[in-house]
Design a protein around this motif. Sequence first.
Motif, PDB file in Angstrom:
ATOM      1  N   ILE B 134      -3.391 -11.198  -8.941  1.00  0.00           N
ATOM      2  CA  ILE B 134      -3.157  -9.745  -9.038  1.00  0.00           C
ATOM      3  C   ILE B 134      -3.368  -9.264 -10.476  1.00  0.00           C
ATOM      4  CG2 ILE B 134      -1.414  -7.936  -8.852  1.00  0.00           C
ATOM      5  CD1 ILE B 134      -0.221  -9.495  -6.510  1.00  0.00           C
ATOM      6  N   LEU B 135      -2.955 -10.061 -11.454  1.00  0.00           N
ATOM      7  CA  LEU B 135      -3.153  -9.666 -12.854  1.00  0.00           C
ATOM      8  C   LEU B 135      -4.181 -10.577 -13.537  1.00  0.00           C
ATOM      9  CD1 LEU B 135      -0.328  -8.246 -12.162  1.00  0.00           C
ATOM     10  CD2 LEU B 135      -0.020  -8.187 -14.615  1.00  0.00           C
ATOM     11  N   SER B 136      -5.261 -10.862 -12.791  1.00  0.00           N
ATOM     12  CA  SER B 136      -6.312 -11.729 -13.338  1.00  0.00           C
ATOM     13  C   SER B 136      -7.642 -10.997 -13.381  1.00  0.00           C
ATOM     14  CB  SER B 136      -6.492 -12.968 -12.465  1.00  0.00           C
ATOM     15  OG  SER B 136      -5.332 -13.753 -12.503  1.00  0.00           O
ATOM     16  N   TYR B 137      -8.537 -11.548 -14.184  1.00  0.00           N
ATOM     17  CA  TYR B 137      -9.893 -11.011 -14.237  1.00  0.00           C
ATOM     18  C   TYR B 137     -10.823 -12.098 -14.757  1.00  0.00           C
ATOM     19  CZ  TYR B 137     -13.923  -8.205 -15.672  1.00  0.00           C
ATOM     20  OH  TYR B 137     -15.180  -7.695 -15.833  1.00  0.00           O
ATOM     21  N   GLY B 138     -11.945 -12.291 -14.102  1.00  0.00           N
ATOM     22  CA  GLY B 138     -12.920 -13.282 -14.551  1.00  0.00           C
ATOM     23  C   GLY B 138     -12.338 -14.687 -14.613  1.00  0.00           C
ATOM     24  N   GLY B 139     -11.414 -15.022 -13.704  1.00  0.00           N
ATOM     25  CA  GLY B 139     -10.867 -16.371 -13.677  1.00  0.00           C
ATOM     26  C   GLY B 139      -9.773 -16.627 -14.699  1.00  0.00           C
ATOM     27  N   GLU B 140      -9.429 -15.615 -15.491  1.00  0.00           N
ATOM     28  CA  GLU B 140      -8.367 -15.788 -16.487  1.00  0.00           C
ATOM     29  C   GLU B 140      -7.138 -14.989 -16.070  1.00  0.00           C
ATOM     30  OE1 GLU B 140      -8.681 -17.655 -19.086  1.00  0.00           O
ATOM     31  OE2 GLU B 140     -10.813 -17.771 -19.619  1.00  0.00           O
ATOM     32  N   ILE B 141      -5.957 -15.503 -16.429  1.00  0.00           N
ATOM     33  CA  ILE B 141      -4.710 -14.826 -16.080  1.00  0.00           C
ATOM     34  C   ILE B 141      -4.225 -13.986 -17.261  1.00  0.00           C
ATOM     35  CG2 ILE B 141      -2.299 -15.182 -15.437  1.00  0.00           C
ATOM     36  CD1 ILE B 141      -3.168 -17.660 -13.945  1.00  0.00           C
ATOM     37  N   TYR B 142      -4.008 -12.721 -16.995  1.00  0.00           N
ATOM     38  CA  TYR B 142      -3.624 -11.789 -18.065  1.00  0.00           C
ATOM     39  C   TYR B 142      -2.156 -11.392 -18.018  1.00  0.00           C
ATOM     40  CZ  TYR B 142      -8.476 -11.220 -19.416  1.00  0.00           C
ATOM     41  OH  TYR B 142      -9.754 -11.451 -19.873  1.00  0.00           O
ATOM     42  N   GLY B 143      -1.485 -11.718 -16.912  1.00  0.00           N
ATOM     43  CA  GLY B 143      -0.086 -11.321 -16.808  1.00  0.00           C
ATOM     44  C   GLY B 143       0.554 -11.981 -15.603  1.00  0.00           C
ATOM     45  N   ILE B 144       1.846 -11.727 -15.435  1.00  0.00           N
ATOM     46  CA  ILE B 144       2.569 -12.311 -14.307  1.00  0.00           C
ATOM     47  C   ILE B 144       3.026 -11.183 -13.376  1.00  0.00           C
ATOM     48  CG2 ILE B 144       4.498 -13.764 -13.593  1.00  0.00           C
ATOM     49  CD1 ILE B 144       4.479 -15.020 -16.340  1.00  0.00           C
ATOM     50  N   ALA B 145       2.708 -11.326 -12.095  1.00  0.00           N
ATOM     51  CA  ALA B 145       3.019 -10.275 -11.130  1.00  0.00           C
ATOM     52  C   ALA B 145       4.476 -10.336 -10.697  1.00  0.00           C
ATOM     53  CB  ALA B 145       2.107 -10.395  -9.918  1.00  0.00           C
ATOM     54  N   ASN B 146       5.044  -9.159 -10.426  1.00  0.00           N
ATOM     55  CA  ASN B 146       6.392  -9.097  -9.866  1.00  0.00           C
ATOM     56  C   ASN B 146       6.398  -9.529  -8.409  1.00  0.00           C
ATOM     57  OD1 ASN B 146       7.681  -7.951 -12.145  1.00  0.00           O
ATOM     58  ND2 ASN B 146       6.773  -5.978 -11.624  1.00  0.00           N
ATOM     59  N   GLY B 147       5.268  -9.337  -7.747  1.00  0.00           N
ATOM     60  CA  GLY B 147       5.175  -9.592  -6.318  1.00  0.00           C
ATOM     61  C   GLY B 147       4.068  -8.721  -5.773  1.00  0.00           C
ATOM     62  N   THR B 148       3.971  -8.650  -4.462  1.00  0.00           N
ATOM     63  CA  THR B 148       2.940  -7.790  -3.910  1.00  0.00           C
ATOM     64  C   THR B 148       3.590  -6.786  -2.963  1.00  0.00           C
ATOM     65  OG1 THR B 148       0.805  -7.739  -2.811  1.00  0.00           O
ATOM     66  CG2 THR B 148       2.407  -9.344  -1.990  1.00  0.00           C
ATOM     67  N   ASP B 149       2.774  -5.929  -2.387  1.00  0.00           N
ATOM     68  CA  ASP B 149       3.330  -4.905  -1.512  1.00  0.00           C
ATOM     69  C   ASP B 149       2.395  -4.659  -0.329  1.00  0.00           C
ATOM     70  OD1 ASP B 149       1.233  -3.674  -2.718  1.00  0.00           O
ATOM     71  OD2 ASP B 149       2.378  -2.065  -3.649  1.00  0.00           O
ATOM     72  N   VAL B 150       2.845  -3.891   0.617  1.00  0.00           N
ATOM     73  CA  VAL B 150       2.032  -3.542   1.785  1.00  0.00           C
ATOM     74  C   VAL B 150       2.233  -2.052   2.079  1.00  0.00           C
ATOM     75  CG1 VAL B 150       1.898  -5.779   2.942  1.00  0.00           C
ATOM     76  CG2 VAL B 150       3.941  -4.362   3.224  1.00  0.00           C
ATOM     77  N   ARG B 151       1.275  -1.483   2.810  1.00  0.00           N
ATOM     78  CA  ARG B 151       1.326  -0.043   3.101  1.00  0.00           C
ATOM     79  C   ARG B 151       1.378   0.239   4.595  1.00  0.00           C
ATOM     80  NH1 ARG B 151      -0.036  -0.955  -1.526  1.00  0.00           N
ATOM     81  NH2 ARG B 151       0.533   0.450  -3.203  1.00  0.00           N
ATOM     82  N   MET B 152       2.037   1.327   4.946  1.00  0.00           N
ATOM     83  CA  MET B 152       2.311   1.625   6.360  1.00  0.00           C
ATOM     84  C   MET B 152       2.618   3.116   6.504  1.00  0.00           C
ATOM     85  SD  MET B 152       6.046  -0.098   6.011  1.00  0.00           S
ATOM     86  CE  MET B 152       5.517  -0.997   4.562  1.00  0.00           C
ATOM     87  N   ILE B 153       2.912   3.528   7.751  1.00  0.00           N
ATOM     88  CA  ILE B 153       3.377   4.908   7.976  1.00  0.00           C
ATOM     89  C   ILE B 153       4.896   4.891   8.062  1.00  0.00           C
ATOM     90  CG2 ILE B 153       3.164   6.979   9.395  1.00  0.00           C
ATOM     91  CD1 ILE B 153       0.836   5.734  10.824  1.00  0.00           C
ATOM     92  N   PHE B 154       5.538   5.708   7.262  1.00  0.00           N
ATOM     93  CA  PHE B 154       6.973   5.921   7.440  1.00  0.00           C
ATOM     94  C   PHE B 154       7.150   7.173   8.268  1.00  0.00           C
ATOM     95  CE2 PHE B 154       6.682   3.339   3.658  1.00  0.00           C
ATOM     96  CZ  PHE B 154       7.691   2.419   3.857  1.00  0.00           C
ATOM     97  N   TYR B 155       8.073   7.142   9.214  1.00  0.00           N
ATOM     98  CA  TYR B 155       8.237   8.341  10.037  1.00  0.00           C
ATOM     99  C   TYR B 155       9.705   8.639  10.291  1.00  0.00           C
ATOM    100  CZ  TYR B 155       8.988   5.201  14.027  1.00  0.00           C
ATOM    101  OH  TYR B 155       9.477   4.249  14.871  1.00  0.00           O
ATOM    102  N   ARG B 156       9.960   9.893  10.655  1.00  0.00           N
ATOM    103  CA  ARG B 156      11.314  10.346  10.939  1.00  0.00           C
ATOM    104  C   ARG B 156      11.533  10.332  12.445  1.00  0.00           C
ATOM    105  NH1 ARG B 156      14.233  13.220   6.732  1.00  0.00           N
ATOM    106  NH2 ARG B 156      15.582  13.722   8.479  1.00  0.00           N
ATOM    107  N   LYS B 157      12.364   9.384  12.878  1.00  0.00           N
ATOM    108  CA  LYS B 157      12.624   9.284  14.317  1.00  0.00           C
ATOM    109  C   LYS B 157      13.229  10.581  14.852  1.00  0.00           C
ATOM    110  CE  LYS B 157      13.631   4.356  13.859  1.00  0.00           C
ATOM    111  NZ  LYS B 157      14.672   3.315  13.918  1.00  0.00           N
ATOM    112  N   ASP B 158      14.154  11.161  14.061  1.00  0.00           N
ATOM    113  CA  ASP B 158      14.854  12.360  14.555  1.00  0.00           C
ATOM    114  C   ASP B 158      13.878  13.519  14.793  1.00  0.00           C
ATOM    115  OD1 ASP B 158      14.436  12.261  11.816  1.00  0.00           O
ATOM    116  OD2 ASP B 158      16.160  13.508  11.313  1.00  0.00           O
ATOM    117  N   ILE B 159      12.933  13.694  13.863  1.00  0.00           N
ATOM    118  CA  ILE B 159      12.009  14.835  13.991  1.00  0.00           C
ATOM    119  C   ILE B 159      11.044  14.609  15.161  1.00  0.00           C
ATOM    120  CG2 ILE B 159      10.373  16.299  12.753  1.00  0.00           C
ATOM    121  CD1 ILE B 159      12.884  16.228  11.233  1.00  0.00           C
ATOM    122  N   LEU B 160      10.492  13.393  15.226  1.00  0.00           N
ATOM    123  CA  LEU B 160       9.557  13.112  16.320  1.00  0.00           C
ATOM    124  C   LEU B 160      10.246  13.306  17.673  1.00  0.00           C
ATOM    125  CD1 LEU B 160       7.347  10.062  15.237  1.00  0.00           C
ATOM    126  CD2 LEU B 160       7.032  12.488  14.830  1.00  0.00           C
ATOM    127  N   ALA B 161      11.513  12.860  17.763  1.00  0.00           N
ATOM    128  CA  ALA B 161      12.235  13.001  19.037  1.00  0.00           C
ATOM    129  C   ALA B 161      12.416  14.477  19.387  1.00  0.00           C
ATOM    130  CB  ALA B 161      13.582  12.296  18.951  1.00  0.00           C
TER     131      ALA B 161
END
Lengths: 302, 450
Positions: B134-161
């Motif tokens: 995640i923090l690399s370029y050209g095979g070299e490591i430039y930093g240490i990552a905190n972790g990774t993340d993912v993306r999705m839809i967040f929705y309001r159950k109350d409103i949809l209902a």
Amino acid sequence: MHERRTILPLRTGLLFLGPAALFIGAFILLPFFWIAGVSFTNRSLTGATAANPQFVGLQNYLKLFDLSTFMNPGQFGSSLVITGQFVFWSAIVGQAVLGLLLAWFFYRRTGWVKESVQTLAIVAWIIPDVVVAFAWNAFLDYDGGTLNWLFGLVGLHKVDWLLAMPLLSIVLFNAWRGSAFSMLLFSSALGSIPPSYLETADVAGAGPWQRLKDIILPLIRTHIVTDLILITLWTFNTFGPFLLTGGGPAFRTEVVSVLTYRMAFKYFDFGTGSALGMVMMLINLGFALVYLGLLRRQGGSR
Amino acid sequence: MKKRIIALFTLLVLGAIMSPAFSQSLNIICRCVAGGANSNQVAWLKEYVIPEFEKAHAGVSVTLNEFGGTDDALKQQYALDLSVGKGNDVMGFDGFWIPEFASGNLLKPLNAVAGSAVDGWEGWNHIAAGIQSILSYGGEIYGIANGTDVRMIFYRKDILAQAGVANADAWQPTSWADIADAAAKVLAAFPDSAPLQINAGTSMGEATTLQGYYMLLLGTGEEPFMDGKWVVRSQGILDTLNFYREIYVDHAYGSQRVQLVNDGRNQSFANFRDGKTAMLVEGDYFYRSVTPAGSEFAVENRDEVMGWAKMPSETPGAGIRGQDFVSASGGTGWVLNPNTANPQLAWEFLAFMNSQTAREVWMTYQPGIPARDDVAVPNNAFLTDTAAALLPLTVSRPNNDFYAKVSEQIQLMTENVVSGQMTPQQAMDAYAAAVTGIVGADATVDLLAH
């Protein structure tokens, strides 16, 4: 050979000139040539061209004037048109006319109304940019802004000023901001008109409009030209609108100085940013030449 | 009197010269503000990391500089600082900035800054190669990552209902049409609402590219960069822009205003909090950092009213690699400033921040997908469920030093469409011209050309 007499010997003169020349050289000339040089390269702040900038000839300039995209939003041509509108409405119509009206209205009057209006105009002029921008954002805000609150009081619909009429917003902002300068300049110009001229006109039965048209305006013509050229240059270069709209929405208030900033310091593209700076400088030079020409013509006609 | 002033002055000058000999100092910076953005990070650093580090290193003082501006403003600050050889010793960094900073010689690989101590660090054996990259370029490591993340839809159950959307408690759209359909229902039930938020426009910066554009484009089976070339014209781009147009111009399923104003992203969070927006595409950051109780955009009664759904492809099976659902990942971490006066000390700090103990403490401040395999995944249903469902589907951005510039053009293209000032075709043509100008014609491909 006829030798001209001077107050100081040449050597002493140069010595006195030295410090100023040094400063101008270090802070104006050197950066100027630096920017002129960078405008012919693809130098950037990040990426491979930051480490190894290359000479690209006129490419940056050709890109600016690429006619296929010239008038697209966010491009140079469109930005130039926006800047033209901004300068015309906010500087020439707004500041100069408003300043002249204020000066004329309060000419030969005294009292608290004059004092307070003039003080308010000057305050608007001297408050720091960022403070003013903060105040105007609060004034124009859609949800909690003062202006929309006032509109609500008189039963009008809320207007999304910065989004629906962004150009009008920055024009009003800049006119409000800078009218004090024109007002002060015109006030002092009016003060230099001998009162006897106007008194004679009164006796001859001239109305206010005739007095303005036939006596006041001709007498302060030089001041008007000076004022127009100065505020045109300032407004052309001002970065103030950025604090209100950031150039948006969708580039509709992106004046040339904001475009330059976006290229150089948001996209880190120093080559294009410098080329823009050079073109702006040439346009400013054009304004200045027109100004000098007008002044010279007036001087000759006296 | 005069003598005294001179003595005082001498003392001051001496003090200024001598003090570095007695003590060392480190400056660290992140986009984090106590009580504001990433305030958990401030708390973790100030309550645990810095005191513990100072205890173990006598005479060392560590200062945290909290940066409260936008990501773009911080990136600008970094670029300017580093280009003149200044800046903080340890810097919080977004992974996708690495290529342009590294290729511009503004950053150096960790082992070039701090030497062999880096290569011998125990942590490398506990961080998977994918996360190291995640923090690399050209095979070299430039930093240490905190972790990774993912993306999705967040929705309001109350409103949809309330709007009559079927299965509102476990809503899972399977096509873009399903999303539009739900938005139409909410809009019909609540005419003043802005039901759907898929980021667009320049002012949201990278949040437009990754949370908005990528999440749609991946659902058409495309990426911006495919087989070593930048795609400048394609059916996928057109479909994506047409969907944006449907949302913000044709039907007002989403608030055009929020996409265009300066602090639109915060307004989108506020709209979700207030129930004005029922569906919002974001990273798990939105769950971890934006909406927990006590934060500015805390969703009241969150466990009951807020749900998440996988982002569907345009139609089932149309997504990248033939997927029905898509996700995009990035990651942030920390880098060392190559200009630091104390490279060893700075590395020791970075290594301590990423030690097993410090990371376990971090999980108590903010549970997330950890970078180290010897740190337990927190017992948190949301994180374990989303990681299990989305990590197999996810896509990362290209590790290419033109990416950031192309990303700006992507933001511009979406702004041109959602503001209504260009048709999708016009916006794509402008994008093609701009990207070709940036990467060169040889590095582009036009999938519509025949």
